[in-house]
Structures are given as C-alpha cells and as structure tokens.
Design an enzyme around this catalytic site. Structure first.
Site, PDB file in Angstrom:
ATOM      1  N   ARG A   1       0.836  -1.123  -0.094  1.00  0.00           N
ATOM      2  CA  ARG A   1      -0.116  -0.095  -0.046  1.00  0.00           C
ATOM      3  C   ARG A   1       0.783   1.213  -0.001  1.00  0.00           C
ATOM      4  O   ARG A   1       0.462   2.341  -0.071  1.00  0.00           O
ATOM      5  CB  ARG A   1      -0.998   0.061   1.332  1.00  0.00           C
ATOM      6  CG  ARG A   1      -2.367  -0.903   0.960  1.00  0.00           C
ATOM      7  CD  ARG A   1      -3.183  -0.829   2.082  1.00  0.00           C
ATOM      8  NE  ARG A   1      -2.648  -1.852   3.270  1.00  0.00           N
ATOM      9  CZ  ARG A   1      -2.849  -1.927   4.358  1.00  0.00           C
ATOM     10  NH1 ARG A   1      -3.907  -1.232   4.672  1.00  0.00           N
ATOM     11  NH2 ARG A   1      -2.324  -2.810   5.202  1.00  0.00           N
TER      12      ARG A   1
ATOM     13  N   LYS B   1       8.828  -1.284   2.495  1.00  0.00           N
ATOM     14  CA  LYS B   1       8.218  -0.265   3.289  1.00  0.00           C
ATOM     15  C   LYS B   1       8.968   0.022   4.682  1.00  0.00           C
ATOM     16  O   LYS B   1       9.109   1.377   5.233  1.00  0.00           O
ATOM     17  CB  LYS B   1       6.691  -0.898   4.080  1.00  0.00           C
ATOM     18  CG  LYS B   1       6.114   0.010   5.118  1.00  0.00           C
ATOM     19  CD  LYS B   1       4.524  -0.428   5.197  1.00  0.00           C
ATOM     20  CE  LYS B   1       4.683  -1.586   5.999  1.00  0.00           C
ATOM     21  NZ  LYS B   1       3.067  -2.001   6.446  1.00  0.00           N
TER      22      LYS B   1
ATOM     23  N   TYR C   1       7.361  -5.005  15.452  1.00  0.00           N
ATOM     24  CA  TYR C   1       6.870  -4.841  14.047  1.00  0.00           C
ATOM     25  C   TYR C   1       7.680  -3.678  13.426  1.00  0.00           C
ATOM     26  O   TYR C   1       7.876  -2.617  13.812  1.00  0.00           O
ATOM     27  CB  TYR C   1       5.454  -4.451  14.064  1.00  0.00           C
ATOM     28  CG  TYR C   1       4.554  -5.748  14.458  1.00  0.00           C
ATOM     29  CD1 TYR C   1       4.102  -6.661  13.395  1.00  0.00           C
ATOM     30  CD2 TYR C   1       4.547  -5.888  15.864  1.00  0.00           C
ATOM     31  CE1 TYR C   1       3.342  -7.663  13.860  1.00  0.00           C
ATOM     32  CE2 TYR C   1       3.722  -7.019  16.267  1.00  0.00           C
ATOM     33  CZ  TYR C   1       3.176  -7.638  15.127  1.00  0.00           C
ATOM     34  OH  TYR C   1       2.274  -8.782  15.574  1.00  0.00           O
TER      35      TYR C   1
ATOM     36  N   ASP D   1       7.317  -1.824  10.914  1.00  0.00           N
ATOM     37  CA  ASP D   1       6.442  -0.751  10.502  1.00  0.00           C
ATOM     38  C   ASP D   1       5.746  -0.045  11.677  1.00  0.00           C
ATOM     39  O   ASP D   1       4.916   0.497  11.562  1.00  0.00           O
ATOM     40  CB  ASP D   1       5.438  -1.290   9.635  1.00  0.00           C
ATOM     41  CG  ASP D   1       4.589  -2.234   9.629  1.00  0.00           C
ATOM     42  OD1 ASP D   1       4.597  -2.748  10.974  1.00  0.00           O
ATOM     43  OD2 ASP D   1       3.689  -2.612   8.953  1.00  0.00           O
TER      44      ASP D   1
HETATM   45  C1  UD1 Z   1      -1.722  -7.974  12.674  1.00  0.00           C
HETATM   46  C2  UD1 Z   1      -2.300  -8.571  13.994  1.00  0.00           C
HETATM   47  C3  UD1 Z   1      -3.659  -7.992  14.419  1.00  0.00           C
HETATM   48  C4  UD1 Z   1      -3.400  -6.527  14.897  1.00  0.00           C
HETATM   49  C5  UD1 Z   1      -2.461  -5.706  13.807  1.00  0.00           C
HETATM   50  C6  UD1 Z   1      -1.839  -4.592  14.184  1.00  0.00           C
HETATM   51  C7  UD1 Z   1      -2.203 -11.168  13.475  1.00  0.00           C
HETATM   52  C8  UD1 Z   1      -2.685 -12.428  12.785  1.00  0.00           C
HETATM   53  N1  UD1 Z   1      -2.922  -9.890  13.197  1.00  0.00           N
HETATM   54  O1  UD1 Z   1      -2.505  -7.914  11.868  1.00  0.00           O
HETATM   55  O2  UD1 Z   1      -4.389  -8.371  15.127  1.00  0.00           O
HETATM   56  O3  UD1 Z   1      -4.556  -5.704  14.990  1.00  0.00           O
HETATM   57  O4  UD1 Z   1      -1.265  -6.719  13.268  1.00  0.00           O
HETATM   58  O5  UD1 Z   1      -1.571  -3.752  13.077  1.00  0.00           O
HETATM   59  O6  UD1 Z   1      -0.855 -11.114  13.828  1.00  0.00           O
HETATM   60  N2  UD1 Z   1       4.756  -9.989   8.698  1.00  0.00           N
HETATM   61  C9  UD1 Z   1       5.831 -10.726   8.423  1.00  0.00           C
HETATM   62  N3  UD1 Z   1       5.556 -11.918   8.110  1.00  0.00           N
HETATM   63  C10 UD1 Z   1       4.360 -12.443   7.486  1.00  0.00           C
HETATM   64  C11 UD1 Z   1       3.428 -11.590   7.964  1.00  0.00           C
HETATM   65  C12 UD1 Z   1       3.601 -10.284   8.481  1.00  0.00           C
HETATM   66  O7  UD1 Z   1       6.797 -10.447   8.649  1.00  0.00           O
HETATM   67  O8  UD1 Z   1       4.376 -13.501   7.076  1.00  0.00           O
HETATM   68  C13 UD1 Z   1       4.938  -8.696   9.068  1.00  0.00           C
HETATM   69  C14 UD1 Z   1       4.635  -7.548   8.348  1.00  0.00           C
HETATM   70  O9  UD1 Z   1       5.617  -7.099   7.495  1.00  0.00           O
HETATM   71  C15 UD1 Z   1       3.851  -6.483   9.244  1.00  0.00           C
HETATM   72  C16 UD1 Z   1       3.685  -7.319  10.397  1.00  0.00           C
HETATM   73  O10 UD1 Z   1       4.172  -8.431  10.351  1.00  0.00           O
HETATM   74  O11 UD1 Z   1       5.168  -5.758   9.667  1.00  0.00           O
HETATM   75  C17 UD1 Z   1       2.195  -7.464  10.563  1.00  0.00           C
HETATM   76  O12 UD1 Z   1       1.678  -8.120   9.500  1.00  0.00           O
HETATM   77  P1  UD1 Z   1       0.095  -7.800   8.855  1.00  0.00           P
HETATM   78  O13 UD1 Z   1      -0.249  -8.689   7.701  1.00  0.00           O
HETATM   79  O14 UD1 Z   1       0.161  -6.346   8.511  1.00  0.00           O
HETATM   80  O15 UD1 Z   1      -0.751  -8.183  10.052  1.00  0.00           O
HETATM   81  P2  UD1 Z   1      -2.207  -7.217  10.214  1.00  0.00           P
HETATM   82  O16 UD1 Z   1      -3.203  -7.858   9.315  1.00  0.00           O
HETATM   83  O17 UD1 Z   1      -2.091  -5.921  10.203  1.00  0.00           O
HETATM   84 CA    CA Z   2      -0.525  -4.162   9.563  1.00  0.00          CA
END
Ligand code: UD1
Ligand code: CA
Length: 451
Positions: A15, A22, A100, A102
C-alpha cells in the site's frame, strides 16, 4: 532472565505504492525498521532477530551495520509463521518480545512495562482502545473480563466487530511456550494465514494468564501502511524532537516547520532556528548561533555565535565561531569557514577553506581553494578550477586582495598581501605584496557621439 526480541519485517508493504521496501522508508531520516531496532536495543536484549523477506535482501543490505540476527522468511504466510522462523535462535527459558518493523515510535518505556508485567508462563499483550478499530484484531474477553482470544477483523462476527479494544500486535511471552504453540497453528481462517494471535486462545485453553496493557501514548502503536500514515507520524515525530530541543534551550520559531533527519543532530542552548530549516546527518549548532529561514544543513559543524542567513544550503562543512554566512549561500564538499569569516549572497564554495576574518561577500565561485586569513575576495570573482579534464588547486595567502570580476586560473598561488586589480584574468603566480592587473587599456574618444 534473558530477553530476545523478534522484529517482523517481511511484509511487502504494497500500500506504500513504492519501489522501496516499506520498513526502509525514512521517518525523521531514519528507516522505520531502524527506529524499531534502536528501541529494541535500549531494552538490552540478549539478541534481536529481524525477520525479513528472503526475496528482498535490500532491507538486510541497507541495515547491514546493525547488530541484529537476520532471519529470512521464505514465504510470507502470516505473523505466526514469521515468528516461528526465529525459533532456532530462541531458548525455552527466554522471554520473547515481538515487535513490528512498521510500528516505529513504540517507546522503551512502554516495552519495559510490557516485559515486566508479562506473567511467568503466560502472555503479555499490548492492547489499545481505539475509536476506529477497522482492520485490527479485536480482544475478546469473558464475563469476568479475562482475555479469551483475539479475532481478526476479517474473521469477526458482527457483534465482535463492535469491540473497540484492539490488538497492537506487540506481544511478550516465553520461548518454551512459543516452541510448543507455533507448530500447532493452522491457517484455517479468512486470510489463510498462520496467525500469531492464535497463541492467546492456546494459552487460555491451558489456563494460562493473558494480561493486556496499554501504551503510554496512541502514536507509539501507530503502524505505517501507507504514505499518509507515514506523513502524519513524521509530523508527530518532528514535534517531539522540537519539544526536546526547546526544553533544552533552543528557540524554535515554529515547531510545525522544523525538521531533523538522522540520529546525530545536537543543538546547544540559545541557538535560534527560524522557520523551514532542515538539519540532516551529523549536525552540531553551537551556542548563540542563528539559522535563518529555509536553510538546509547536512553534516555541518557550526561553532558559537555563527549567523547563517536565509536560504543557505550547506553540506559537509565546518564553520568556526562568529562566522557569517548567507543569505543564499551554497557551501558543499569539505569546506572550512574560519572564525569571523564572511561568506555572503550567491557565493558557491566547494572543497575550499577560508581563513579567519576573510570575506567573500557577493557573487563568487571558490572551488578547490585554500584561502588564508584576512583575504578579501571581491564580487564576481571566479576560481577557474576545472580545465575540462581535471580540477586544480588555488592558494590565496594571508592579507591578499582580489579585486572584483576577476578570474583566477588554477593552478595558481596569490602570495601574501598581493593585490589583483579588478577585472583581471590571472594565470600565473603573483608574488607577495605585488599588484597585478590584466585590464585592457582604457581609451576615451572625445566627442565621439557628436561626430
Ligand atoms: C496484525 C494482527 C492484528 C493486529 C494488527 C496490528 C495477526 C494475525 N494480526 O494484523 O491482530 O491488530 O497486526 O497492526 O497477527 N509480517 C511478516 N511476515 C508475515 C506476515 C506479516 O513479517 O508472514 C509482518 C508484516 O511485515 C507487518 C507485521 O508482520 O509488519 C504485521 O503483519 P500484517 O499482515 O500487516 O498483520 P495485520 O493484518 O495488520
Ligand atoms: Ca498491519
């Protein structure tokens, strides 16, 4: 207790609509992930593991100097899958904190509190009550107000969607528990992802306690998903910086028009910073100095009581006490301005040093030059340092006077107290105390107009 931090940074960040990953986008001149690593290190953990996307080594390359363990994630299958990649680096009795890449402005204070309140053999969650919870995981509690599980927005029922208490994603627990729980996660959900959040349900099923705490400020838990969120966090970050400097005695004319980029900007008390100034890289501003509106300073060391007037761009330069620069001055690439020297409007300086009390006040180019003390460089002086192939040196010794509209063809030395007459083009060395002029002889033709 040993603490290990895992930072998730493998997501694509699509996004942002950017080529740059990012977590490398800058906030206050520092990559988002750099902020998170800095804060993680403040907790003095035993190790910091960063989960990065194995296809995108740019993240690892850009932050190669950081003291972290880089852990590739081959497929981006969800937050639970991401954390499990770091398990080989985790011992059973380690406390594990998940951050995280980000979520850049999380503070050491909030994290210490979370780490210290995490129940032994349980989970500590950083939660947030927000007005608009859309997109976030919701915290589901029972009648006794105990946390039961986290439901993702996409999996939530209409009544769960009304819950305003959300999961920030930041969580603290124990190595042994993660090693048991993570391999048992399934991706049986709307997003077909292995959710880290499912460990809450597993803990509750084992009658373990799950504690939710809130961050000290709402900005700390703000994630960056798009450029508008980044822009808003940037302003917040700059305001915090401006406040810190103000409380340390710096007069910032407008904190909404003040920008610091990088980790190494120091400003002494009694410095005045006018509007729209950008300070980046390694900058030090000494006591009593003034930086006028619109100035950009990058890697600049400024002494005491220096004035830098409006719209000057200065890079990789040292400016000594009492010097006066600008307005509209461009100084770059290893310049040194001596005490009480004056470099004025529309002067460009490159790889040049100017000694104490020397002046170049108007419309001049000085390149690859060493200029002594009390030298006067007249308006319109140009150092011709480039012959089309290479750059040549110019030396102007103490007390020399360069008349206006002069071209000095390098390599050349103008010795002590020599005078170069205005309008000259000088191509060979001038002895000390000599006068040199190459002006065409002036001719006056009387009554020319009448005839
Ligand atoms: C996640 C949480 C959600 C919370 C939200 C806050 C889960 C399942 N959900 O959702 O409860 O409210 O964050 O922002 O955890 N990432 C990886 N590898 C992956 C997937 C993600 O490194 O395989 C990293 C992403 O780069 C990101 C972070 O983890 O920085 C969060 O992933 P994202 O997919 O954005 O989770 P949300 O759907 O936002
Ligand atoms: Ca997120």
């Amino acid at each position: 207790m040993t603490l290990k931090v895992i930072i998730l940074a493998a997501g694509k960040g699509s996004r942002m609509l950017a080529d740059l990953p990012k977590v490398l986008h800058p906030l206050g001149g520092i990559p988002l992930l750099g902020h998170v690593i800095d804060t993680a290190q403040e907790l003095n953990p035993e190790a910091v593991c960063v989960i990065y996307n194995h296809e995108n080594t740019r993240v690892k390359d850009a932050l190669a100097s950081e003291e972290v363990t880089w852990v590739p994630q081959k497929e981006v299958l969800g937050t639970g899958h991401a954390v499990s990649q770091a398990l080989p680096h985790i011992n059973d009795d380690d406390q594990v904190l998940v951050l995280y890449g980000d979520v850049p402005l999380i503070t050491e204070g909030t994290l210490s509190y979370l780490v210290n309140t995490t129940p032994k053999e349980g989970i500590g969650l950083l939660v947030a009550n927000v007005a608009d919870p859309s997109g976030l995981g919701r915290i589901c509690r029972d009648e006794q107000n105990n946390i039961q599980r986290i439901v993702e927005h996409k999996d939530a029922t209409p009544s769960e969607l009304r819950i305003k208490e959300t999961n920030t994603g930041i969580v603290s627990t124990w190595g042994g528990l993660l090693k048991r729980w993570l391999p048992s996660l399934t991706n049986d959900n709307q997003q077909k992802e292995y959710y880290l959040t499912d460990i809450v349900r597993l803990a509750v099923s084992e009658s373990r306690s799950v504690v939710g705490i809130e961050a000290f400020s709402a900005h700390e838990i703000q994630g960056v998903n798009n450029r508008w969120q980044l822009a808003q966090l940037e302003r917040y970050y700059q305001q915090i910086k401006a406040k810190q400097f103000s409380l340390a005695g710096v007069a910032i004319k407008d904190f909404a028009r003040f920008d610091v980029r990088g980790r190494d900007v120091t400003i002494d008390p009694d410095v005045v910073i006018d509007v729209n100034v950008i300070l980046s890289g390694h900058v030090h501003l000494g006591e009593g100095s003034y930086v006028g509106p619109g100035c950009c300073l990058e890697n600049v060391t400024v002494g005491k009581n220096v004035t830098i007037d409006a719209y000057s761009a200065i890079k990789n330069t040292v400016i000594e006490d009492g010097a006066h620069i600008g307005p509209f001055t461009h100084i770059h690439d290893d310049c040194h301005i001596g005490k009480k020297a004056q470099v004025g409007n529309f002067v460009e300086m490159k790889q040049t040093s100017v000694g104490e009390e020397s002046k170049a006040k108007h419309l001049t180019y000085l390149g690859n030059a060493t200029i002594g003390k009390s030298v006067n460089v007249g308006a319109g002086t140009i150092i011709c340092n480039y012959d089309g192939k290479q750059k040549w040196e110019t030396i102007i010794k103490d007390g020399a006077f360069i008349g206006s509209n002069t071209a000095l063809i390098a390599p050349i030395t103008i010795n002590e107290k020599a005078i170069v007459g205005a309008g000259s083009t000088i191509s060979s060395d001038v002895p000390a105390s000599a006068l040199v002029v190459t002006r065409a002889k002036e001719r006056v033709v009387k009554d020319w107009v009448k005839e």
